[in-house]
Motif scaffolding. Structure first.
Motif, PDB file in Angstrom:
ATOM      1  N   THR A  24     -32.139  14.192   4.763  1.00 25.30           N
ATOM      2  CA  THR A  24     -31.147  14.712   5.954  1.00 25.30           C
ATOM      3  C   THR A  24     -29.751  14.547   5.840  1.00 25.30           C
ATOM      4  O   THR A  24     -28.947  15.517   5.644  1.00 25.30           O
ATOM      5  N   LEU A  25     -29.275  13.358   5.414  1.00 19.64           N
ATOM      6  CA  LEU A  25     -28.076  13.276   5.192  1.00 19.64           C
ATOM      7  C   LEU A  25     -27.347  13.652   3.853  1.00 19.64           C
ATOM      8  O   LEU A  25     -26.112  14.082   4.054  1.00 19.64           O
ATOM      9  N   VAL A  26     -28.179  13.693   2.834  1.00 16.31           N
ATOM     10  CA  VAL A  26     -27.661  14.295   1.606  1.00 16.31           C
ATOM     11  C   VAL A  26     -27.312  15.922   1.859  1.00 16.31           C
ATOM     12  O   VAL A  26     -26.492  16.488   1.316  1.00 16.31           O
ATOM     13  N   LYS A  27     -28.219  16.259   2.661  1.00 15.05           N
ATOM     14  CA  LYS A  27     -28.494  17.886   2.788  1.00 15.05           C
ATOM     15  C   LYS A  27     -27.008  18.077   3.695  1.00 15.05           C
ATOM     16  O   LYS A  27     -26.681  19.178   3.206  1.00 15.05           O
ATOM     17  N   THR A  28     -26.892  17.467   4.740  1.00 15.76           N
ATOM     18  CA  THR A  28     -25.487  17.430   5.470  1.00 15.76           C
ATOM     19  C   THR A  28     -24.519  17.389   4.644  1.00 15.76           C
ATOM     20  O   THR A  28     -23.278  18.275   4.678  1.00 15.76           O
ATOM     21  N   SER A  29     -24.291  16.629   3.589  1.00 14.89           N
ATOM     22  CA  SER A  29     -23.236  16.370   2.747  1.00 14.89           C
ATOM     23  C   SER A  29     -22.887  17.618   2.004  1.00 14.89           C
ATOM     24  O   SER A  29     -21.957  18.141   1.818  1.00 14.89           O
ATOM     25  N   VAL A  30     -23.875  17.922   1.339  1.00 15.96           N
ATOM     26  CA  VAL A  30     -24.125  19.112   0.371  1.00 15.96           C
ATOM     27  C   VAL A  30     -23.608  20.309   1.276  1.00 15.96           C
ATOM     28  O   VAL A  30     -22.911  21.076   0.835  1.00 15.96           O
ATOM     29  N   GLU A  31     -24.188  20.542   2.438  1.00 10.21           N
ATOM     30  CA  GLU A  31     -23.741  21.881   3.190  1.00 10.21           C
ATOM     31  C   GLU A  31     -22.105  21.731   3.686  1.00 10.21           C
ATOM     32  O   GLU A  31     -21.555  22.779   3.786  1.00 10.21           O
ATOM     33  N   ARG A  32     -21.782  20.519   3.736  1.00 17.56           N
ATOM     34  CA  ARG A  32     -20.249  20.586   4.306  1.00 17.56           C
ATOM     35  C   ARG A  32     -19.347  20.951   2.994  1.00 17.56           C
ATOM     36  O   ARG A  32     -18.282  21.526   3.245  1.00 17.56           O
ATOM     37  N   TRP A  33     -20.020  20.780   1.696  1.00 11.44           N
ATOM     38  CA  TRP A  33     -19.196  21.123   0.680  1.00 11.44           C
ATOM     39  C   TRP A  33     -19.408  22.575   0.086  1.00 11.44           C
ATOM     40  O   TRP A  33     -18.787  23.065  -0.919  1.00 11.44           O
ATOM     41  N   ARG A  34     -20.405  23.117   0.661  1.00 10.95           N
ATOM     42  CA  ARG A  34     -20.638  24.670  -0.138  1.00 10.95           C
ATOM     43  C   ARG A  34     -19.218  25.560   0.092  1.00 10.95           C
ATOM     44  O   ARG A  34     -19.141  26.404  -0.897  1.00 10.95           O
ATOM     45  N   ALA A  36     -16.254  24.595   0.181  1.00 15.06           N
ATOM     46  CA  ALA A  36     -15.191  24.371  -0.781  1.00 15.06           C
ATOM     47  C   ALA A  36     -15.725  24.421  -2.265  1.00 15.06           C
ATOM     48  O   ALA A  36     -14.657  24.679  -3.186  1.00 15.06           O
ATOM     49  N   ALA A  37     -16.903  24.818  -2.544  1.00 12.64           N
ATOM     50  CA  ALA A  37     -17.309  25.126  -3.761  1.00 12.64           C
ATOM     51  C   ALA A  37     -17.028  26.565  -4.221  1.00 12.64           C
ATOM     52  O   ALA A  37     -17.046  26.625  -5.676  1.00 12.64           O
ATOM     53  N   GLY A  38     -16.762  27.438  -3.436  1.00 12.73           N
ATOM     54  CA  GLY A  38     -16.435  28.780  -3.703  1.00 12.73           C
ATOM     55  C   GLY A  38     -17.521  29.471  -4.466  1.00 12.73           C
ATOM     56  O   GLY A  38     -18.577  29.574  -4.219  1.00 12.73           O
ATOM     57  N   THR A  39     -17.354  29.787  -5.871  1.00 16.25           N
ATOM     58  CA  THR A  39     -18.275  30.548  -6.688  1.00 16.25           C
ATOM     59  C   THR A  39     -19.329  29.511  -7.301  1.00 16.25           C
ATOM     60  O   THR A  39     -20.202  29.995  -8.029  1.00 16.25           O
ATOM     61  N   ARG A  40     -19.089  28.349  -7.382  1.00 16.51           N
ATOM     62  CA  ARG A  40     -19.867  27.262  -7.930  1.00 16.51           C
ATOM     63  C   ARG A  40     -21.009  27.080  -6.995  1.00 16.51           C
ATOM     64  O   ARG A  40     -20.912  27.012  -5.877  1.00 16.51           O
ATOM     65  N   ASP A  41     -22.182  26.843  -7.816  1.00 16.75           N
ATOM     66  CA  ASP A  41     -23.283  26.856  -6.804  1.00 16.75           C
ATOM     67  C   ASP A  41     -23.613  25.220  -6.805  1.00 16.75           C
ATOM     68  O   ASP A  41     -23.667  24.344  -7.734  1.00 16.75           O
ATOM     69  N   ILE A  42     -24.228  24.763  -5.726  1.00 13.38           N
ATOM     70  CA  ILE A  42     -24.619  23.270  -5.503  1.00 13.38           C
ATOM     71  C   ILE A  42     -26.156  23.482  -5.427  1.00 13.38           C
ATOM     72  O   ILE A  42     -26.683  23.894  -4.056  1.00 13.38           O
ATOM     73  N   ASP A  44     -19.058  12.211  -0.977  1.00 14.41           N
ATOM     74  CA  ASP A  44     -18.038  13.051  -1.148  1.00 14.41           C
ATOM     75  C   ASP A  44     -17.166  12.976  -2.328  1.00 14.41           C
ATOM     76  O   ASP A  44     -16.528  14.070  -2.899  1.00 14.41           O
ATOM     77  N   VAL A  45     -17.005  11.533  -2.786  1.00  9.84           N
ATOM     78  CA  VAL A  45     -16.336  11.377  -3.973  1.00  9.84           C
ATOM     79  C   VAL A  45     -16.897  12.112  -5.188  1.00  9.84           C
ATOM     80  O   VAL A  45     -16.493  12.669  -6.040  1.00  9.84           O
ATOM     81  N   LEU A  46     -18.282  11.782  -5.192  1.00  9.02           N
ATOM     82  CA  LEU A  46     -19.118  12.464  -6.421  1.00  9.02           C
ATOM     83  C   LEU A  46     -18.991  13.925  -6.479  1.00  9.02           C
ATOM     84  O   LEU A  46     -19.100  14.465  -7.782  1.00  9.02           O
ATOM     85  N   ILE A  47     -19.149  14.631  -5.298  1.00  9.14           N
ATOM     86  CA  ILE A  47     -19.450  16.105  -5.181  1.00  9.14           C
ATOM     87  C   ILE A  47     -18.063  16.585  -5.615  1.00  9.14           C
ATOM     88  O   ILE A  47     -18.067  17.471  -6.168  1.00  9.14           O
ATOM     89  N   ASP A  48     -17.152  16.089  -4.989  1.00  5.75           N
ATOM     90  CA  ASP A  48     -15.589  16.469  -5.163  1.00  5.75           C
ATOM     91  C   ASP A  48     -15.135  16.399  -6.837  1.00  5.75           C
ATOM     92  O   ASP A  48     -14.747  17.399  -7.400  1.00  5.75           O
ATOM     93  N   ALA A  97     -17.269  16.209  -9.359  1.00 10.18           N
ATOM     94  CA  ALA A  97     -18.144  17.306 -10.021  1.00 10.18           C
ATOM     95  C   ALA A  97     -17.363  18.926  -9.771  1.00 10.18           C
ATOM     96  O   ALA A  97     -17.620  19.526 -10.594  1.00 10.18           O
ATOM     97  N   LEU A  98     -17.166  19.250  -8.754  1.00 13.40           N
ATOM     98  CA  LEU A  98     -16.321  20.509  -8.566  1.00 13.40           C
ATOM     99  C   LEU A  98     -15.163  20.541  -9.088  1.00 13.40           C
ATOM    100  O   LEU A  98     -15.005  21.854  -9.787  1.00 13.40           O
ATOM    101  N   VAL A  99     -14.283  19.483  -9.029  1.00 11.60           N
ATOM    102  CA  VAL A  99     -12.935  19.493  -9.577  1.00 11.60           C
ATOM    103  C   VAL A  99     -12.874  19.461 -11.122  1.00 11.60           C
ATOM    104  O   VAL A  99     -12.318  20.294 -11.849  1.00 11.60           O
ATOM    105  N   HIS A 100     -13.733  18.695 -11.659  1.00 12.44           N
ATOM    106  CA  HIS A 100     -13.691  18.261 -13.044  1.00 12.44           C
ATOM    107  C   HIS A 100     -14.923  18.741 -13.963  1.00 12.44           C
ATOM    108  O   HIS A 100     -14.728  18.711 -15.190  1.00 12.44           O
ATOM    109  N   GLY A 101     -15.803  19.023 -13.137  1.00 13.00           N
ATOM    110  CA  GLY A 101     -17.092  19.480 -13.859  1.00 13.00           C
ATOM    111  C   GLY A 101     -17.068  20.929 -14.260  1.00 13.00           C
ATOM    112  O   GLY A 101     -16.448  21.712 -13.934  1.00 13.00           O
ATOM    113  N   SER A 102     -18.357  21.351 -14.716  1.00 11.36           N
ATOM    114  CA  SER A 102     -18.480  22.929 -14.714  1.00 11.36           C
ATOM    115  C   SER A 102     -19.810  23.251 -14.494  1.00 11.36           C
ATOM    116  O   SER A 102     -20.911  22.336 -14.517  1.00 11.36           O
TER     117      SER A 102
END
Length: 411
Positions: free
Chosen positions: A283-293, A295-301, A323-327, A329-334
């Motif tokens: 549940t904690l991971v799901k909440t964190s992912v939903e909070r970043w959707r 900010a992800a824009g067109t990127r899929d999580i 938050d650090v890991l998802i950010d 991946a979104l900023v420097h990954g593809s």
């Protein structure tokens, strides 16, 4: 250290004793041979006089008479003037070993010649007796050397054992070491260095604690003021409902910011994070992912979590690491960012990966690597420290793409 000192003492003593024994055996053989030679000279002269006196008295020279005057290990050969030969062996003479006998001949007054042989085994036996006594003495000396070496080794190693205990105490955060002075200059030098380091570390820790206290006050005050302002605007009657809803979500983020500040300050002060509670990691991971959707824009999580994954940990620090890991991946990954949860006995694991090519090195967790320009900064370093404070670890996964693995204990 003590074993090496004792071994060195014993080996040195053995070396000296072996060398002395060899030299003593060699010199004893020569001395005993010369002594046996002088003894044989005197004995053959005495025998020649006895044989001459026997002849002058017209008494028959027989074997019993000669044997009575022979010492142990001797043989006598008498050649009369008429060519008659008489050989007598004394007790203990060994004719099979006569190649190196001491041989002495002497003319008998009145005619004839007498030859005396002294068996060399007697000399060998006396040399063996000397060597045996030296071996016994050597064993006693080796024992004494080992005892003295043990005492000396314990005396020399005691300061360093105490210094080790002081170093361990310093590592546990004790700075008032009170190291005594020893009679060993090297130990005193190390002790002085430890005391100097303890003073420097104490000063450093004191400044860090003061800094943490100051930061706590300076950050909490404006965050509290910001929260009150947002709360007032949200409760203001003229505030539209959509704006009030957004302000409510913003207040949640402010609360998370306050929790993050508190956790980081606790981490800086004690290297531990409290506030553990029973929670569902999925549940904690799901909440964190939903909070970043958003900010992800067109990127899929993509999310891959099993059912309920029960753990007993502090939720705030886990969210900070995610938050650090998802950010990152979104900023420097593809490509698609994948967040997955796995169970492994008494441990759980959260993996955050993307489809970007190129695996970074472990130096990304070092504070001196990265800047705001390349995007790495110290976020990953802090995330790794938070993972360690939780009793887990953060490391890079294997594979051609970027993948971070957060391993945590269940409790």
């Amino acid at each position: 250290m003590r074993e090496r000192i004792v071994g060195a003492f014993v080996l040195l003593t053995l070396g000296i004793l072996v060398t002395f024994t060899l030299v003593r055996a060699y010199t004893a053989d020569g001395v005993l041979t010369q002594a046996e030679q002088r003894k044989a000279d005197r004995s053959v002269e005495l025998l020649s006089e006895l044989v001459a006196s026997r002849d002058e008295a017209d008494q028959e020279l027989d074997r019993a008479y000669l044997r009575a005057h022979l010492a142990r290990g001797e043989r006598v050969d008498f050649v009369a003037p008429d060519g008659r030969r008489l050989r007598v062996d004394g007790d203990g003479y060994r004719p099979a070993e006569a190649s190196s006998d001491v041989v002495v001949s002497h003319d008998v007054p009145g005619g004839g010649r007498i030859t005396l042989r002294s068996s060399d085994y007697l000399i060998d036996q006396r040399v063996s007796d000397v060597i045996t006594s030296l071996v016994i003495l050597g064993a006693v000396l080796v024992g004494l050397a080992a005892a003295l070496a043990f005492v000396a080794a314990r005396t020399l190693s005691r300061p360093f054992i105490e210094l080790r205990d002081h170093a361990l105490a310093l590592g546990r955060g004790r700075f008032d070491l009170g190291i005594p002075r020893y009679a060993v200059p090297e130990a005193d030098t190390i002790g002085q260095a430890l005391e100097h380091s303890a003073g420097q570390l104490h000063d450093l820790v004191r400044r860090e604690r003061e800094f943490a206290s100051n930061v706590s006050h300076q950050l909490r005050t404006p965050i509290t003021a910001l929260r009150l302002e947002l709360e007032d605007v949200r409760l203001w009657p003229d505030t539209p409902q959509p704006v009030a809803d957004e302000l409510g979500r913003a207040l949640g983020q402010v609360d998370r910011l306050q929790t993050t500040v508190n956790d980081l300050l606790d981490l800086a002060r004690t290297r531990r994070i409290g506030g553990s509670t029973d929670l569902d990691l999925s549940t904690l991971v799901k909440t964190s992912v939903e909070r970043w959707r958003a900010a992800a824009g067109t990127r899929d999580i993509a999310l891959g979590v099993p059912g309920c994954v029960q753990v007993h940990l502090a939720p705030g620090p886990i969210e900070q690491v995610l938050d650090v890991l998802i950010d990152n991946a979104l900023v420097h990954g593809s490509g698609t960012v994948t967040v997955a949860v796995f169970e492994d006995g008494d441990a759980v694991e959260v993996r955050v990966s993307d489809q970007g090519r190129g695996r970074p090195g472990d130096e990304v967790f070092h504070r001196n690597v990265g800047s705001s320009d390349d995007g790495l900064g110290i976020g990953l370093t802090v995330a790794a420290e938070i993972a360690e404070a939780l009793g887990g670890r953060l490391f890079l996964g294997d594979g051609p793409t970027t993948s971070f693995r957060l391993q945590l204990p269940r409790r």
